[in-house]
Design a protein around this motif. Structure first.
Motif, mmCIF file in Angstrom:
data_model
loop_
_atom_site.group_PDB
_atom_site.id
_atom_site.type_symbol
_atom_site.label_atom_id
_atom_site.label_comp_id
_atom_site.label_asym_id
_atom_site.label_seq_id
_atom_site.Cartn_x
_atom_site.Cartn_y
_atom_site.Cartn_z
ATOM 1 N N UNK A 131 40.925 12.078 15.598
ATOM 2 C CA UNK A 131 40.595 13.078 16.615
ATOM 3 C C UNK A 131 39.484 14.012 16.136
ATOM 4 N N UNK A 132 39.551 14.406 14.863
ATOM 5 C CA UNK A 132 38.507 15.272 14.303
ATOM 6 C C UNK A 132 37.155 14.566 14.323
ATOM 7 N N UNK A 133 37.158 13.291 13.922
ATOM 8 C CA UNK A 133 35.911 12.528 13.900
ATOM 9 C C UNK A 133 35.328 12.392 15.298
ATOM 10 N N UNK A 134 36.178 12.137 16.271
ATOM 11 C CA UNK A 134 35.705 11.998 17.658
ATOM 12 C C UNK A 134 35.106 13.316 18.138
ATOM 13 N N UNK A 135 35.758 14.424 17.846
ATOM 14 C CA UNK A 135 35.230 15.732 18.257
ATOM 15 C C UNK A 135 33.888 16.020 17.602
ATOM 16 N N UNK A 136 33.777 15.723 16.320
ATOM 17 C CA UNK A 136 32.493 15.918 15.626
ATOM 18 C C UNK A 136 31.411 15.036 16.238
ATOM 19 N N UNK A 137 31.779 13.804 16.566
ATOM 20 C CA UNK A 137 30.808 12.876 17.158
ATOM 21 C C UNK A 137 30.314 13.387 18.504
ATOM 22 N N UNK A 138 31.199 13.944 19.291
ATOM 23 C CA UNK A 138 30.819 14.481 20.602
ATOM 24 C C UNK A 138 29.833 15.639 20.465
ATOM 25 N N UNK A 139 29.979 16.412 19.400
ATOM 26 C CA UNK A 139 29.156 17.608 19.220
ATOM 27 C C UNK A 139 27.897 17.372 18.392
ATOM 28 N N UNK A 140 27.775 16.216 17.768
ATOM 29 C CA UNK A 140 26.628 15.988 16.885
ATOM 30 C C UNK A 140 25.340 15.797 17.680
ATOM 31 N N UNK A 141 24.247 16.143 17.051
ATOM 32 C CA UNK A 141 22.938 15.959 17.679
ATOM 33 C C UNK A 141 22.176 14.797 17.055
ATOM 34 N N UNK A 142 22.640 14.363 15.864
ATOM 35 C CA UNK A 142 21.991 13.252 15.184
ATOM 36 C C UNK A 142 23.044 12.284 14.653
ATOM 37 N N UNK A 143 22.986 11.058 15.141
ATOM 38 C CA UNK A 143 23.951 10.055 14.687
ATOM 39 C C UNK A 143 23.757 9.768 13.205
ATOM 40 N N UNK A 144 22.521 9.815 12.735
ATOM 41 C CA UNK A 144 22.260 9.576 11.307
ATOM 42 C C UNK A 144 22.942 10.632 10.448
ATOM 43 N N UNK A 145 22.837 11.903 10.845
ATOM 44 C CA UNK A 145 23.503 12.973 10.097
ATOM 45 C C UNK A 145 25.015 12.796 10.131
ATOM 46 N N UNK A 146 25.537 12.449 11.294
ATOM 47 C CA UNK A 146 26.979 12.256 11.434
ATOM 48 C C UNK A 146 27.471 11.151 10.494
ATOM 49 N N UNK A 147 26.764 10.044 10.497
ATOM 50 C CA UNK A 147 27.156 8.921 9.642
ATOM 51 C C UNK A 147 27.072 9.302 8.173
ATOM 52 N N UNK A 148 26.014 9.976 7.782
ATOM 53 C CA UNK A 148 25.868 10.388 6.376
ATOM 54 C C UNK A 148 26.982 11.358 5.970
#
Length: 134
Positions: A6-23
């Motif tokens: 759930x935390x990961x999904x929430x962070x993914x929804x709010x991220x502006x860069x998929x590369x930053x999220x993955x890193x």
């Protein structure tokens, strides 16, 4: 530290860069494949490949190919492996997720019967009889 899905999904929804999220979350991603998780379950339960081959009711060659990671079985074949492993519902769901298949869902009649069978440690034959009956 492991994050809840759930935390990961929430962070993914709010991220502006998929590369930053993955890193930032690289350590959170599952690295196991289907065959590796099956191997872990086999070791945990003291089972050998031949046990899985016999109990799964699948063809011997095909089962060995699944265990070797050469074949990506469909959901029903994976359920045969799950019964051969004598997996519980949580282990079954984890294996289904790793394999990219839908988890068991209590609002689907067939899945409910399968969940019941897993929780009662029924064999694949007993489960098939129950599915046919119901």
């Amino acid at each position: 530290m492991s994050k809840r899905t759930e935390e990961l999904v929430n962070e993914l929804k709010e991220c502006t860069s998929i590369n930053d999220y993955i890193m930032e979350n690289e350590s959170q991603f599952l690295e196991l494949n289907t065959a590796e998780y099956i191997e872990i379950l086999m070791e945990h339960k003291g089972l050998k490949k031949i046990d899985i081959v016999k109990r799964s009711k699948l063809s011997e060659v095909y089962t060995y190919q699944i265990l070797a990671g050469m074949k990506n079985p469909d959901r029903d074949k994976l359920l045969c492996i799950i019964f051969a492993l004598e997996a519980d519902v949580a282990e079954a769901d984890c294996l289904l997720k790793i394999a990219g298949k839908s988890e068991l869902y209590a609002k689907h009649r067939r899945d409910t019967i399968i969940m019941f069978a897993l929780s009662k440690k029924l064999t694949i034959d007993e489960t098939n009889d129950l599915l046919y009956e119901l």
